[in-house]
Design a protein around this motif. Structure first.
Motif, PDB file in Angstrom:
ATOM      1  N   THR A 199      -3.059 -19.629 -28.111  1.00  0.00           N
ATOM      2  CA  THR A 199      -3.263 -20.772 -27.224  1.00  0.00           C
ATOM      3  C   THR A 199      -4.384 -20.445 -26.242  1.00  0.00           C
ATOM      4  N   PHE A 200      -5.095 -21.482 -25.846  1.00  0.00           N
ATOM      5  CA  PHE A 200      -6.271 -21.310 -25.001  1.00  0.00           C
ATOM      6  C   PHE A 200      -6.278 -22.324 -23.870  1.00  0.00           C
ATOM      7  N   THR A 201      -6.691 -21.873 -22.708  1.00  0.00           N
ATOM      8  CA  THR A 201      -7.065 -22.753 -21.610  1.00  0.00           C
ATOM      9  C   THR A 201      -8.493 -22.395 -21.231  1.00  0.00           C
ATOM     10  N   GLN A 202      -9.418 -23.264 -21.583  1.00  0.00           N
ATOM     11  CA  GLN A 202     -10.834 -23.003 -21.334  1.00  0.00           C
ATOM     12  C   GLN A 202     -11.271 -23.725 -20.067  1.00  0.00           C
ATOM     13  N   HIS A 203     -11.736 -22.950 -19.104  1.00  0.00           N
ATOM     14  CA  HIS A 203     -12.263 -23.505 -17.857  1.00  0.00           C
ATOM     15  C   HIS A 203     -13.731 -23.864 -18.067  1.00  0.00           C
ATOM     16  N   LEU A 204     -14.079 -25.077 -17.711  1.00  0.00           N
ATOM     17  CA  LEU A 204     -15.426 -25.574 -17.948  1.00  0.00           C
ATOM     18  C   LEU A 204     -16.300 -25.373 -16.718  1.00  0.00           C
ATOM     19  N   TRP A 205     -17.547 -25.041 -16.950  1.00  0.00           N
ATOM     20  CA  TRP A 205     -18.507 -24.804 -15.874  1.00  0.00           C
ATOM     21  C   TRP A 205     -19.739 -25.673 -16.106  1.00  0.00           C
ATOM     22  N   ASP A 206     -20.341 -26.133 -15.014  1.00  0.00           N
ATOM     23  CA  ASP A 206     -21.583 -26.890 -15.082  1.00  0.00           C
ATOM     24  C   ASP A 206     -22.659 -26.128 -14.319  1.00  0.00           C
ATOM     25  N   ARG A 207     -23.889 -26.334 -14.704  1.00  0.00           N
ATOM     26  CA  ARG A 207     -24.984 -25.601 -14.069  1.00  0.00           C
ATOM     27  C   ARG A 207     -25.251 -26.120 -12.654  1.00  0.00           C
ATOM     28  N   LEU A 208     -25.542 -25.226 -11.760  1.00  0.00           N
ATOM     29  CA  LEU A 208     -25.974 -25.636 -10.429  1.00  0.00           C
ATOM     30  C   LEU A 208     -27.379 -26.240 -10.514  1.00  0.00           C
ATOM     31  N   PRO A 209     -27.686 -27.164  -9.625  1.00  0.00           N
ATOM     32  CA  PRO A 209     -29.044 -27.728  -9.648  1.00  0.00           C
ATOM     33  C   PRO A 209     -30.080 -26.661  -9.301  1.00  0.00           C
ATOM     34  N   ALA A 210     -31.216 -26.784  -9.917  1.00  0.00           N
ATOM     35  CA  ALA A 210     -32.329 -25.867  -9.641  1.00  0.00           C
ATOM     36  C   ALA A 210     -33.552 -26.693  -9.282  1.00  0.00           C
ATOM     37  N   PRO A 211     -34.125 -26.514  -8.102  1.00  0.00           N
ATOM     38  CA  PRO A 211     -35.287 -27.309  -7.693  1.00  0.00           C
ATOM     39  C   PRO A 211     -36.432 -27.220  -8.708  1.00  0.00           C
TER      40      PRO A 211
ATOM     41  N   ARG B 187     -17.540 -24.219 -11.343  1.00  0.00           N
ATOM     42  CA  ARG B 187     -16.424 -24.595 -12.217  1.00  0.00           C
ATOM     43  C   ARG B 187     -16.094 -26.064 -12.037  1.00  0.00           C
ATOM     44  N   GLN B 188     -15.739 -26.710 -13.178  1.00  0.00           N
ATOM     45  CA  GLN B 188     -15.466 -28.138 -13.212  1.00  0.00           C
ATOM     46  C   GLN B 188     -14.024 -28.409 -13.639  1.00  0.00           C
ATOM     47  N   MET B 189     -13.643 -29.665 -13.542  1.00  0.00           N
ATOM     48  CA  MET B 189     -12.437 -30.177 -14.147  1.00  0.00           C
ATOM     49  C   MET B 189     -12.868 -31.208 -15.194  1.00  0.00           C
ATOM     50  N   PRO B 190     -12.099 -31.421 -16.228  1.00  0.00           N
ATOM     51  CA  PRO B 190     -10.789 -30.883 -16.545  1.00  0.00           C
ATOM     52  C   PRO B 190     -10.890 -29.562 -17.302  1.00  0.00           C
TER      53      PRO B 190
END
Length: 478
Positions: free
Chosen positions: A296-308, A320-323
């Motif tokens: 079984t897996f619980t994968q935590h999702l991440w999004d990139r931070l903005p870069a100028p 880190r994001q939801m869901p």
């Protein structure tokens, strides 16, 4: 049936008397009773039963095979001829094997022949823990064993048979004495031993949980990451470990953890579902007693931070994001059942929802409303119609569908929205067979500001944590 022996007399018997008394515990194999006699003293009937089970396991492979072959076929020639030992005759009768229909006799004959053809052994099972239907089912299942797996399975059942035979031969408790002693209130008096009840090991598994796996993909200057919590469980022939403390051929849970990290280096390259299949295959192949596993897996999702000045976000910084992306993969190393899911998706709409027209009785206090906040935390899981879809692409499509459809209609109830969401997911995701939702109703109650001389035109709410309603259900294809 032989008269029962008092427990307190067990350890005082001569070796010859002990051997003769317990000669029938292991079928046609009195030599094991002599071996067990040498291990005295035993504290209780359970310890004695464990000693017989351990003796059955302790022989050479040839001795183990000889012990298995000492057992009669179920409803076989010996039973029809009346040549069973008294113990076997009683046991087979307890499962109704002496009262079979012609069709049932034919089925036993076929299964016995298949067993001898495949393994060169009789089918051994503790019939007192079964009925006819479960005996047939066990025989069919075990025909898929390898010879080594079947030898272990038969020895496990022999241990079960021995345990019940030992309990038949020992008094469950000592008879009361003829004299009475007035106890000293200040003295410690040990509690009397309770008589052992007859039990059997049910469905069981073991493994490693909460393995926190983080992987960085450094193939290019623009990094990718996987943040996954993993649990692995193994199923198989673990009866000896539970019943007699024999850990032979068991995979250590520490090894399970190390294996997850080691295999992730080269095999966690795509979805967690595909990595789950890799883990299941490995543990079924590597574990001598393992015949099935799950991951079984619980994968935590991440999004990139903005870069100028950089489209698409930062190359190596994330938030880190939801869901969460959840998954469960189960199988025997060749066939797999895969379930994917979404957890902790918090969604809310401030209007276009109501709850009216419901049943009212003496205990109903809730007023009807046609305009309310609808809020929930979505937990969803789904099964597949295909063996190897693009799991990550399907997950993204489900997620996008939930976000798009949740606000696109007036919700007469959470049940109404559950059905609409399921209908939309199955329409847009042909790979999915059915989907289950669990929706806790996160109540937002208008707060009474009138006490302070203030109006509340539907702008201030109390977000009530509990108690809360829960709406759950499957939406399935017809």
């Amino acid at each position: 049936m032989t008269a029962r022996l008092r427990l307190e007399d067990l350890n005082d018997l001569s070796e010859g008397t002990f051997t003769a008394y317990f000669a029938g515990v292991l079928e046609h194999s009195p030599q094991y009773a002599a071996q067990v006699a040498a291990g005295r003293p035993y504290r209780d009937a359970g310890a004695l039963a464990q000693a017989f089970a351990q003796a059955a396991l302790s022989g050479s492979e040839a001795e183990q095979v000889a012990l298995i072959r000492a057992h009669p076929d179920l409803a076989g020639k010996a039973a029809l001829a009346g040549d069973l030992t008294p113990e076997s005759a009683r046991e087979q009768a307890s499962a109704g094997l002496d009262r079979l229909s012609p069709a049932e006799y034919e089925e036993f004959h076929r299964l016995n022949a298949a067993y001898h053809d495949r393994f060169g052994l009789p089918f051994v099972v503790c019939v007192r823990e079964h009925d006819k239907a479960s005996i047939f089912a066990a025989a069919r299942e075990r025909l898929s064993h390898t010879p080594e797996q079947e030898r272990r399975a038969a020895l496990h059942e022999i241990g079960r048979i021995a345990r019940l035979r030992v309990l038949d031969l020992i008094e469950p408790s000592s008879p009361p004495g003829a004299t009475m002693t007035i106890p000293d209130p200040s003295a410690h008096v040990p509690a009397p031993s309770a008589a052992l009840v007859r039990v059997r090991l049910g469905d069981n598994n073991y493994g490693k949980a909460d393995v926190r796996l983080f992987k960085v993909f450094r193939d290019s200057p623009r990094h990718e990451i996987k943040d996954v919590w993993v649990r692995v469980g193994m199923r198989g022939d673990f009866g000896a470990a539970h019943e007699v403390g024999d850990n032979t051929d068991l995979v250590a849970t520490d090894t399970v953890r190390n294996t997850i990290y080691a295999l992730a280096r080269d095999h966690l390259t795509g979805s967690v579902e595909e990595f789950g299949k890799t883990l299941v295959r490995h543990f079924v192949q590597a574990g001598p007693r393992v015949d099935g596993a799950y991951a079984t897996f619980t994968q935590h999702l991440w999004d990139r931070l903005p870069a100028p000045g950089q489209d698409g976000g930062h190359d190596h910084a994330f938030a880190r994001q939801m869901p969460k992306h959840t998954a469960r993969v189960e199988g025997d190393g060749q066939n797999f059942t895969v379930e994917s899911g979404i957890d902790e998706l918090f969604i809310l709409k401030t209007t276009q929802s109501g709850w009216a027209g419901f049943h009212r009785d003496a205990f109903t206090t809730l007023p009807e409303t046609t305009d309310r906040i609808l809020a929930t935390t979505v937990t969803a899981r789904w099964t597949y119609r295909e063996d190897a879809p693009d799991y990550d692409a399907v997950w993204a499509r489900v997620y996008g569908t939930l976000l798009e459809v949740f606000p696109d209609h007036y919700s007469h109830s959470m049940q109404h929205t559950l059905y609409r969401l399921g209908e939309a997911v199955l329409t847009r995701c042909p790979e999915i067979e059915r989907i289950h939702f669990s929706f806790p109703n996160r109540h937002h109650i208008p707060y009474d500001l009138g006490r302070f001389g203030l109006e509340n035109p539907g702008v201030i709410f109390h977000a009530d944590a509990e108690p809360y309603g829960v709406i759950e259900g499957w939406v399935e294809r017809e």
